[in-house]
Write an enzyme that holds these catalytic residues in place. Structure first.
Site, short mmCIF file in Angstrom:
data_model
loop_
_atom_site.label_atom_id
_atom_site.label_comp_id
_atom_site.label_asym_id
_atom_site.label_seq_id
_atom_site.Cartn_x
_atom_site.Cartn_y
_atom_site.Cartn_z
N ASP A 123 -7.15 -4.36 -2.39
CA ASP A 123 -6.98 -3.06 -2.43
C ASP A 123 -7.39 -2.40 -4.03
O ASP A 123 -7.02 -3.12 -4.94
CB ASP A 123 -5.50 -2.54 -1.90
CG ASP A 123 -5.59 -0.85 -1.97
OD1 ASP A 123 -6.65 -0.34 -1.57
OD2 ASP A 123 -4.67 -0.64 -2.86
N ASP A 183 -7.22 1.29 -5.21
CA ASP A 183 -6.18 2.45 -5.81
C ASP A 183 -4.58 1.94 -5.78
O ASP A 183 -4.30 1.52 -4.67
CB ASP A 183 -6.30 3.57 -4.86
CG ASP A 183 -7.60 4.45 -4.94
OD1 ASP A 183 -8.08 4.67 -5.97
OD2 ASP A 183 -8.27 4.45 -3.81
#
Ligand code: G6P
Ligand code: MG
Length: 209
Positions: free
Chosen positions: A4, A6
């Site tokens: 991922d 952010d």
């Protein structure tokens, strides 16, 4: 390894907070950092729904589009401030080590700004595949973004692992048949495969895999 973006590789949460705050303030909605935590891993459109629900504010579909665009314009201006120095040394060292061990790296992010962010922080070239908000129709906790990443790498989910900071992201990874490293909020998820305090701890779990 599917990352991922952010909250895992770079902390854009504060920038999302500032942008959503500006929109909420204009609508007379109280919006806190705690509220912002609920938007982790959630698409822009779904995030707007959450912000509006905080003020029990109803707006038309057209206004929603305008608000989402305005939020993104503010956010994009804030992203201009990001530089490679915003990537923690621990993150860089972990990526170096994983690549040194011959692992292939991918991004699995709900963000439609993922490539812009990766360019700003100078990490785009590090990834063999990027699956982001531009190539999915369902956002986390649906596994689509990770399944696409695995597909781009030409690997089955069983041969990949996901790294997440959002609970919805852990749900997405597990639903897709991936094992999952959880950091931050995601480390609290009861079903996460491995809990991390910092990213480099993941290296300890890879030795015999
Ligand atoms: C990530 C962030 C979310 C954000 C989403 C969409 O998943 O954690 O907070 O809402 O991306 O971001 P975007 O850049 O497309 O507005
Ligand atoms: Mg995240």
């Amino acid at each position: 390894m599917i990352f991922d973006l952010d909250g895992v590789l770079v902390h854009t949460d504060e920038l999302h907070y500032q942008a959503w705050s500006a929109i909420a303030e204009r609508l007379g909605i109280a919006f806190t950092r705690r509220d912002n935590d609920r938007l982790r891993g959630v698409s822009r459109a779904d995030s707007l729904e959450i912000v509006l629900s905080l003020g029990m504010t109803e707006v038309s579909a057209v206004e929603k589009e305008v608000l989402a665009d305005e939020k993104n314009a503010i956010y994009r201006q804030l992203l201009d401030r990001l530089t490679p120095r915003d990537v923690a040394p621990d993150v860089l060292a972990t990526l170096d080590e994983l690549q040194g061990r011959g692992l292939r790296l991918a991004i699995g992010s709900s963000s439609r700004n993922a490539k812009v962010i990766l360019d700003r922080i100078g990490l785009r070239d590090r990834f063999d595949a990027i699956s982001d908000g531009e190539n999915i129709t369902r956002s986390k906790p649906d596994p689509e973004v990770f399944l696409r990443a695995a597909q781009f790498l030409a690997l089955t989910p069983g041969r990949c692992a996901v790294v997440e900071d959002a609970r919805a992201g852990v749900d997405a990874a597990l639903a897709g048949g991936f094992s999952c490293f959880g950091i931050g909020d995601a480390a609290e998820h009861p079903r996460v495969t491995w809990r991390l305090e910092k990213l480099s701890e993941m290296l300890e779990h890879l030795t015999d895999r």
